[in-house]
Scaffold this active site. Structure first.
Site, mmCIF file in Angstrom:
data_model
loop_
_atom_site.group_PDB
_atom_site.id
_atom_site.type_symbol
_atom_site.label_atom_id
_atom_site.label_comp_id
_atom_site.label_asym_id
_atom_site.label_seq_id
_atom_site.Cartn_x
_atom_site.Cartn_y
_atom_site.Cartn_z
ATOM 1 N N HIS A 19 15.991 -42.025 -32.743
ATOM 2 C CA HIS A 19 14.472 -41.362 -31.787
ATOM 3 C C HIS A 19 13.405 -41.178 -33.117
ATOM 4 O O HIS A 19 12.403 -41.441 -32.975
ATOM 5 C CB HIS A 19 14.955 -40.328 -31.214
ATOM 6 N N LYS A 43 21.676 -31.248 -15.429
ATOM 7 C CA LYS A 43 22.531 -31.343 -16.939
ATOM 8 C C LYS A 43 23.364 -30.437 -17.363
ATOM 9 O O LYS A 43 22.473 -28.958 -17.234
ATOM 10 C CB LYS A 43 21.308 -32.266 -17.405
ATOM 11 N N ARG A 92 17.244 -49.766 -27.022
ATOM 12 C CA ARG A 92 18.869 -50.551 -27.833
ATOM 13 C C ARG A 92 19.280 -51.767 -26.861
ATOM 14 O O ARG A 92 19.186 -52.828 -27.721
ATOM 15 C CB ARG A 92 19.423 -49.377 -27.645
ATOM 16 N N SER A 130 22.464 -40.441 -28.577
ATOM 17 C CA SER A 130 23.042 -38.877 -28.701
ATOM 18 C C SER A 130 24.064 -38.173 -27.724
ATOM 19 O O SER A 130 25.227 -37.845 -28.358
ATOM 20 C CB SER A 130 21.971 -38.046 -27.773
#
Length: 163
Positions: A19, A43, A92, A130
């Site tokens: 990040h 979440k 990514r 993460s």
């Protein structure tokens, strides 16, 4: 001339060196970068939105044109509220691109004035997420190469409490 503001949205649970790679590089392209923590109530994050904001603030304090905020609701509404010109997304892999292309298309349909800028993460962080960091920290593996020191300390505190 209108200030060029870019928004980097995400959950950042927790913020990683991947990040930070995107944030640092984006800070060189925009007059102002706002790292915006999504406060998604559906979440169950490890860190609260407030904790994530504080961790990111610590890690970007040397970047004068970067600020940290949080939001909920539609990203495009938040972008308009901040008078931003672009949404900045780190990629990514191809799987990231497929999802982000859909989101960019929706945002473009909602507001043609806002662009989405895709930035490829640096190769040394292409595998990093993460979720991986949290899994490693849960089992007390070292994460110092993956996250800033303050994040590693916060992870250790979270998982030591649960022992």
């Amino acid at each position: 001339m209108r200030e060029k503001i870019g928004i980097i949205p995400g959950s950042f649970d927790p913020v990683t060196k991947g990040h930070l790679d995107i944030i640092t590089r984006a800070s060189g392209l925009f007059d102002k970068v706002i790292v915006s923590v999504l406060n998604n109530r559906t979440k169950n994050p490890l860190f609260s939105a407030e904790e994530r904001v504080k961790l990111i603030e610590k890690t970007v304090e040397s970047l004068d044109n970067v600020e940290v905020d949080q939001f909920d609701g539609l990203l495009i509404d938040y972008v308009r509220q901040k008078n931003a010109k672009a949404i900045i997304k780190g990629l990514r892999a191809v799987s990231d691109f497929e999802y982000e292309l859909q989101m960019a298309s929706i945002n473009q349909k909602l507001d043609k004035q806002v662009e989405t800028v895709f930035m490829m993460t640096s190769p040394e962080y292409a595998y990093l997420s993460s979720s991986i960091v949290k899994e490693l920290a849960k089992y007390h593996a070292h994460t110092q190469d993956l996250v800033p020191e303050c994040v590693e300390d916060a992870l250790n505190k979270k998982f030591n409490k649960e022992l």
